[in-house]
Design a protein around this motif. Structure first.
Motif, PDB file in Angstrom:
ATOM      1  N   LEU A   1       0.843  -1.064  -0.171  1.00  0.00           N
ATOM      2  CA  LEU A   1       0.215   0.492   0.544  1.00  0.00           C
ATOM      3  C   LEU A   1       1.022   1.408   0.421  1.00  0.00           C
ATOM      4  O   LEU A   1       1.793   1.747   0.733  1.00  0.00           O
ATOM      5  CB  LEU A   1      -1.026  -0.015   0.995  1.00  0.00           C
ATOM      6  CG  LEU A   1      -1.921   1.009   1.316  1.00  0.00           C
ATOM      7  CD1 LEU A   1      -3.017   1.482   0.479  1.00  0.00           C
ATOM      8  CD2 LEU A   1      -1.953   1.167   2.612  1.00  0.00           C
ATOM      9  N   VAL A   2       0.674   1.983  -0.378  1.00  0.00           N
ATOM     10  CA  VAL A   2       0.939   3.664  -1.317  1.00  0.00           C
ATOM     11  C   VAL A   2       0.183   4.159  -1.048  1.00  0.00           C
ATOM     12  O   VAL A   2      -0.549   4.423  -1.300  1.00  0.00           O
ATOM     13  CB  VAL A   2       2.080   2.949  -1.939  1.00  0.00           C
ATOM     14  CG1 VAL A   2       2.739   4.790  -1.715  1.00  0.00           C
ATOM     15  CG2 VAL A   2       3.637   2.487  -2.456  1.00  0.00           C
ATOM     16  N   LEU A   3       0.412   5.588   0.215  1.00  0.00           N
ATOM     17  CA  LEU A   3      -0.350   7.071   0.315  1.00  0.00           C
ATOM     18  C   LEU A   3       0.372   7.875  -0.780  1.00  0.00           C
ATOM     19  O   LEU A   3       1.480   8.190  -1.134  1.00  0.00           O
ATOM     20  CB  LEU A   3       0.050   7.662   1.598  1.00  0.00           C
ATOM     21  CG  LEU A   3      -0.013   6.608   2.878  1.00  0.00           C
ATOM     22  CD1 LEU A   3      -0.415   7.155   3.869  1.00  0.00           C
ATOM     23  CD2 LEU A   3      -1.901   6.169   2.161  1.00  0.00           C
ATOM     24  N   VAL A   4      -0.871   8.365  -1.487  1.00  0.00           N
ATOM     25  CA  VAL A   4      -0.478   9.458  -2.489  1.00  0.00           C
ATOM     26  C   VAL A   4      -1.113  10.732  -2.843  1.00  0.00           C
ATOM     27  O   VAL A   4      -2.377  10.823  -1.879  1.00  0.00           O
ATOM     28  CB  VAL A   4      -1.318   9.339  -3.732  1.00  0.00           C
ATOM     29  CG1 VAL A   4      -0.121   7.757  -4.537  1.00  0.00           C
ATOM     30  CG2 VAL A   4      -2.684   8.389  -3.942  1.00  0.00           C
ATOM     31  N   ASP A   5      -0.494  11.416  -2.090  1.00  0.00           N
ATOM     32  CA  ASP A   5      -0.858  13.528  -2.539  1.00  0.00           C
ATOM     33  C   ASP A   5      -1.634  13.755  -3.260  1.00  0.00           C
ATOM     34  O   ASP A   5      -1.632  13.384  -4.509  1.00  0.00           O
ATOM     35  CB  ASP A   5       0.309  13.920  -2.505  1.00  0.00           C
ATOM     36  CG  ASP A   5       0.102  15.619  -1.998  1.00  0.00           C
ATOM     37  OD1 ASP A   5      -1.491  15.790  -1.737  1.00  0.00           O
ATOM     38  OD2 ASP A   5       0.786  16.708  -2.103  1.00  0.00           O
ATOM     39  N   SER A   6      -2.963  13.720  -2.577  1.00  0.00           N
ATOM     40  CA  SER A   6      -4.371  14.340  -3.609  1.00  0.00           C
ATOM     41  C   SER A   6      -3.870  15.764  -4.428  1.00  0.00           C
ATOM     42  O   SER A   6      -3.746  16.573  -3.447  1.00  0.00           O
ATOM     43  CB  SER A   6      -5.619  14.023  -2.781  1.00  0.00           C
ATOM     44  OG  SER A   6      -6.425  14.821  -3.843  1.00  0.00           O
ATOM     45  N   ALA A   7      -4.197  15.948  -5.628  1.00  0.00           N
ATOM     46  CA  ALA A   7      -4.095  17.333  -6.167  1.00  0.00           C
ATOM     47  C   ALA A   7      -5.517  18.142  -5.884  1.00  0.00           C
ATOM     48  O   ALA A   7      -4.953  19.361  -5.858  1.00  0.00           O
ATOM     49  CB  ALA A   7      -4.038  17.230  -7.520  1.00  0.00           C
ATOM     50  N   ARG A   8      -6.211  17.401  -5.608  1.00  0.00           N
ATOM     51  CA  ARG A   8      -7.889  17.948  -5.255  1.00  0.00           C
ATOM     52  C   ARG A   8      -7.726  18.267  -4.225  1.00  0.00           C
ATOM     53  O   ARG A   8      -8.175  19.270  -3.472  1.00  0.00           O
ATOM     54  CB  ARG A   8      -9.145  17.376  -5.808  1.00  0.00           C
ATOM     55  CG  ARG A   8      -9.026  16.794  -7.096  1.00  0.00           C
ATOM     56  CD  ARG A   8      -9.937  16.229  -7.649  1.00  0.00           C
ATOM     57  NE  ARG A   8      -9.778  14.598  -6.634  1.00  0.00           N
ATOM     58  CZ  ARG A   8     -11.188  13.716  -7.016  1.00  0.00           C
ATOM     59  NH1 ARG A   8     -12.481  14.723  -7.102  1.00  0.00           N
ATOM     60  NH2 ARG A   8     -10.807  12.477  -6.592  1.00  0.00           N
ATOM     61  N   PHE A   9      -7.290  17.917  -2.880  1.00  0.00           N
ATOM     62  CA  PHE A   9      -7.796  17.263  -1.484  1.00  0.00           C
ATOM     63  C   PHE A   9      -6.538  17.438  -0.952  1.00  0.00           C
ATOM     64  O   PHE A   9      -6.157  18.213   0.460  1.00  0.00           O
ATOM     65  CB  PHE A   9      -8.676  16.800  -0.721  1.00  0.00           C
ATOM     66  CG  PHE A   9      -9.072  16.462  -1.852  1.00  0.00           C
ATOM     67  CD1 PHE A   9     -10.942  17.205  -1.627  1.00  0.00           C
ATOM     68  CD2 PHE A   9     -10.323  15.538  -2.893  1.00  0.00           C
ATOM     69  CE1 PHE A   9     -12.399  17.482  -2.282  1.00  0.00           C
ATOM     70  CE2 PHE A   9     -11.471  15.306  -3.375  1.00  0.00           C
ATOM     71  CZ  PHE A   9     -12.175  16.223  -3.670  1.00  0.00           C
ATOM     72  N   GLY A  10      -5.440  17.010  -0.808  1.00  0.00           N
ATOM     73  CA  GLY A  10      -3.941  17.596  -0.261  1.00  0.00           C
ATOM     74  C   GLY A  10      -4.125  16.899   0.994  1.00  0.00           C
ATOM     75  O   GLY A  10      -4.091  16.351   1.489  1.00  0.00           O
ATOM     76  N   ASP A  11      -4.080  17.714   1.852  1.00  0.00           N
ATOM     77  CA  ASP A  11      -4.033  18.019   3.298  1.00  0.00           C
ATOM     78  C   ASP A  11      -4.983  17.781   4.061  1.00  0.00           C
ATOM     79  O   ASP A  11      -5.106  17.566   5.410  1.00  0.00           O
ATOM     80  CB  ASP A  11      -2.790  18.713   3.935  1.00  0.00           C
ATOM     81  CG  ASP A  11      -3.121  19.669   4.313  1.00  0.00           C
ATOM     82  OD1 ASP A  11      -4.396  20.069   3.536  1.00  0.00           O
ATOM     83  OD2 ASP A  11      -2.521  20.962   4.480  1.00  0.00           O
TER      84      ASP A  11
END
Length: 881
Positions: free
Chosen positions: A423-433
């Protein structure tokens, strides 16, 4: 009550936890906690770049984050950085990337992307290498060894130092990444022979404990390529004091748990949501004497604070943001405050004056002005008008490798093993943090690569998903790092079998009910700090198990897809072309400049004879409008002065969706929510079509996957199928070339939508009501439509009207560049051109006659669109989608 509490605790631990404040804002907060007692100001940023500070100090003795630029590069090799979405200064990088892809004498820049899950950035790449997560540092070291051996940018001493540290061979990297050594060798050779190559690191979320060593290796690699100073600029860097790490937050939580914090102020930070659960922030906050949250909206942290003080939104407040050296930006209110309240910094000034007799004169605006003038001098009003000071150095010093690196620094680097499907977490371009999760427009904006809106999802490869008996929308229990969540799965052919991914930014519990959805990916963060003193994740050994539940996912209708997210709409050269529709077209770079293009000024183009879709026979619904009179008894004809057209360069478009959201904001497009999208009732006037092309892997499956993005809006057809079927003449062709809508005439038969070849018309199933503050976001220049009415794009006709009135007042006509559509204005890569096609000197006329230009579906159905597309330039043979 607050004043009494502060007076009672004066001289004790009165601390503040804020976001990454800088400039005069940081100065005031620091003064506040210093004057009040023995507390401290702690700044918290979930996506801190502290790793780059430490890596830069080790590599070059510079404790700073360099300004990264692609300007002048002819080869970009990203080891995972999503630089068109979330990594770095994405707007500037997108513009520089568009320049890199510009064709000059049959050549353009090249982009290699290493990643397991194809991102939007990877979709724009010339070659995506699906590397196993956890192998990124070994890959960087192997490339460093190859490049350094032949580098002319390293001194003999530096070369010896690098060769002594980088002991990873291409064979080692191939084993770790799951790629072929020959392919890696090809990338290394391309880097070594490029005129100006730049290598970008992997995303910090995927690196875990290797984050510093990976970035050191990448910095050394760019040094060997001659990119330090040119592409990694330390003269215009972000200094250490502007890059908060996570250790101060952990120390603050420890003090809170020990009862050592008497009063805690919180602003622009949501640690209860973004910190790892094992840190126990919520429990620690309960042990603080008094917790005070300055907030413009509720979130997980303000929701559990003892006292919540409403403050101005950023649009109503003054501020200052300092990022890179030479870049200092001023923030001023752009609207009248909605409620009788103050911004947080004005509250601090009042408290200081009441409790501590600090005698700060005036409000925060005056404080900001005084601080600004003291620091910068000059004319305050001029700086305010410009928005700040923009004095960054375009290039920096070519730094030497420092002596901070020990000889065996990389000796024990190994690939991170986390199972076959980590499993890898990815930074969302829409929601970020998660700070933007209360934005309706962003929820309604579909994810570029999957088309999913209003949800979280666990993304797995189609192959692995089918092996596990999974289907889109199946709920699974996902377990990793001692935590578990329930989340629907989504099968995707742009994700490799080597990874499962979960995007960040959703899973809130204290927002409006429609925004409290999805799962919180930060749940899986490791509660221990890595060597960069950051909370990290890295590849995680994860397990999934079906729950038996199933949810319907809201997916926008990409062409030919329906609920099948991965239908192939185009194939490689040499494969079956029977399903080719020529919507998304590409052209080989080598074929340009030799008269091979057709140009888009006309409406005829040679098509694949094997296509199942017929070629038009030049039969018009209407006569050629160019010489047609608008009215029978008048002399004026269509397009006398204006014919408004738009052109989109597919070589520059990255599919980011900025244009889609800008269209929502500009044209008062209603947000319909998940339940209506599931029914196919989305209202977006502009969408991003995603096309896939597959190469056979030799085993009956898909190998290399190519992705194409195409913005699709109303084409303003001169031979429009919609106009001929409207019984009430609600849609008609204007003299200036627009396919207009008269809302008061529309009776909602939807014949026009049925007859639209591009499926860009939208029907209002409801009358959408906007309550309270939502009315403030409505554009007064655009009519709010009601139930039973069709609507669509009209090239921002209200902007054209305003420009026409201004030109008329001056006794002239609209000049080229006087009008920008909202989508054009928002496009970070400048892919959209708009103007008057009747003016042969206009930019849009020139672009429409470029050798790459074509008009979508025109060769099949002869609709004479008013939108031209420029074919995407690829390095292989052309194909269509």
């Amino acid at each position: 009550m607050l004043r009494e509490k502060l007076t009672e605790n004066k001289g004790k631990n009165i601390s503040a936890l804020t976001g990454p404040v800088t400039g005069a804002v940081e100065s005031l907060w620091t003064r506040f906690v210093g004057d009040m007692g023995s507390g401290q100001l702690v700044r918290y940023e979930p996506y801190s770049q502290a790793y780059m500070v430490k890596a830069s100090e080790l590599a070059f003795g510079q404790a700073a984050v360099p300004k990264v630029s692609l300007k002048g590069a002819d080869l970009v090799c990203s080891l995972g950085a999503q630089f068109l979405e979330t990594w770095g200064d994405v707007t500037a990088l997108a513009r520089e990337y568009a320049e890199l892809r510009t064709v000059d004498h049959g050549k353009r820049g090249v982009h290699h992307q290493f990643e397991a899950k194809m991102s939007m950035t990877g979709a724009s790449a010339d070659k995506v290498h699906h590397a196993k997560p956890g192998s990124e540092t070994l890959l960087a070291l192997a490339l460093l060894k190859e490049v350094a051996a032949a580098s002319s940018h390293l001194s003999a001493e530096e070369k010896a130092m690098v060769n002594g540290m980088a002991g990873v061979s291409l064979a080692d990297a191939a084993t770790a990444t799951g790629l072929k050594a020959d392919d890696l060798k090809g990338v290394a050779d391309a880097l070594a022979h490029a005129k100006s190559a730049v290598v970008l690191p992997a995303e910090a979320l995927i690196l875990g404990d290797e984050v510093i060593r990976h970035h050191v290796a990448v910095l050394l690699l760019n040094k060997a390529l001659g990119g330090i100073g040119k592409h990694y600029n330390y003269t215009a860097s972000k200094p250490l004091e502007r890059v908060p790490g996570h250790k101060p937050v952990l120390d603050l939580v420890a003090a809170m748990n020990n009862g050592q914090v008497d009063v805690l102020f919180i602003k622009d930070a949501n640690p209860a949501y973004a910190l790892p659960p094992s840190v126990g922030f919520a429990d620690a906050l309960g042990k603080v004497g008094l917790s005070v949250a300055f907030a413009s909206n509720l979130n997980e942290t303000s929701g559990i604070a003892d006292l919540v003080i409403p403050v101005h939104h950023d649009l109503e407040a003054w501020g200052q943001v300092d990022t890179y050296q030479g870049l200092s930006m001023l923030q001023q209110p752009v609207m009248t405050p909605r409620w009788e309240m103050k911004q947080a910094e004005d509250q601090l000034i009042d408290l200081l004056n009441d409790v501590n007799s600090a005698a700060i004169e005036g409000n925060f605006q005056a404080y900001l002005k005084a601080e600004w003038v003291a620091r910068h001098g000059g004319n305050w009003r001029d700086d305010l008008k410009k928005g700040g000071r923009f004095e960054m150095a375009e290039s920096g010093e070519n730094l030497s490798i420092s002596g901070n690196l020990p000889a065996g620094y990389f000796s024990d680097v190994a690939a991170v093993s986390a199972g076959d499907h980590p499993l890898v977490l990815v930074d969302s371009a829409r929601f970020g943090d998660g700070s933007t999760a209360n934005r309706d427009w962003l929820h309604e904006l579909p994810d570029t690569m999957t088309g999913v809106a209003w949800d979280s999802w666990l993304e797995v490869s189609s192959h692995y998903g089918h092996e596990q008996g999974l289907h889109n929308g199946d709920m699974v229990e996902l377990s990793a790092n001692g935590q578990s969540v329930k989340v629907p799965v989504f099968l995707c052919q742009t994700t490799s079998d080597k990874v499962m991914t979960l995007a960040t930014g959703l899973g809130q519990t204290h927002l409006a009910p429609r925004h409290n959805r999805g799962v919180n990916a930060f749940t899986f963060l490791n509660g221990k700090l890595n060597d960069a003193e950051l909370f990290s994740a890295g590849p995680m050994n994860a397990k999934i198990s079906k729950t038996g539940e199933k949810v319907k996912m809201a997916t926008f209708h990409l062409p030919g897809r329906g609920d099948q997210a991965n239908t192939a709409l185009s194939l490689y050269e040499g494969h079956d072309h029977q399903y080719t529709r020529d919507l998304h077209q590409t052209v080989a770079a080598a074929s340009l400049g030799h008269g091979g293009g057709h140009g888009g000024g006309g409406h005829h183009e040679e098509m694949d004879p094997n296509s199942w879709f017929p070629i038009h026979t030049d039969k018009d619904f209407y006569p050629d409008r160019t010489d047609t009179k608008v009215y029978t008894d008048r002399e004026e004809t269509f397009y006398d002065t204006y014919k408004w057209e738009l052109a989109i360069d597919l070589n520059k478009c990255t599919g980011c969706g900025s244009c889609v959201t800008a269209c929502y904001a500009e044209n008062n497009i209603p947000v319909v929510g998940k339940d209506q999208i599931v029914k196919g009732r989305e209202m977006a006037w502009l969408r991003i079509n995603r096309y896939l092309a597959f190469a056979d892997d030799g085993h009956g499956g898909h190998g290399d996957v190519k992705v194409g993005m195409l913005p699709m809006m109303c084409q303003q057809c001169a031979n429009a199928p919609c106009e001929s079927v409207c019984p009430s003449l609600a849609t008609y062709h204007t003299k200036s070339g627009l396919n207009a809508m008269v809302y008061n005439r529309c009776v909602g038969t939807r014949y026009c939508s049925n007859n639209c070849s591009y499926k860009v018309r939208r029907f209002n199933w409801f009358s959408f009501e906007y309550e309270g503050d939502q009315n403030w976001q409505m554009n007064p220049e655009v009519t709010v439509r009601s139930k039973g009415v069709m609507e669509k794009c009209t090239f921002c006709s209200h902007r054209i009207r305003v420009a026409g009135d201004l030109a008329k007042d001056k006794g002239g006509i609209i000049q080229d560049g006087d009008v920008q559509t909202a989508c054009q204005q928002a496009c970070p890569s400048h892919a959209i051109t708009f103007g008057n096609y009747s003016d042969k000197n206009s930019e849009v006329y020139k672009v429409a006659h470029d050798e790459r230009a074509y008009r979508a579906l025109d060769s099949h159905i002869h609709t004479k669109p008013g939108v031209s597309y420029l074919k995407r330039v690829v390095l292989e043979e052309e194909h269509h989608g």
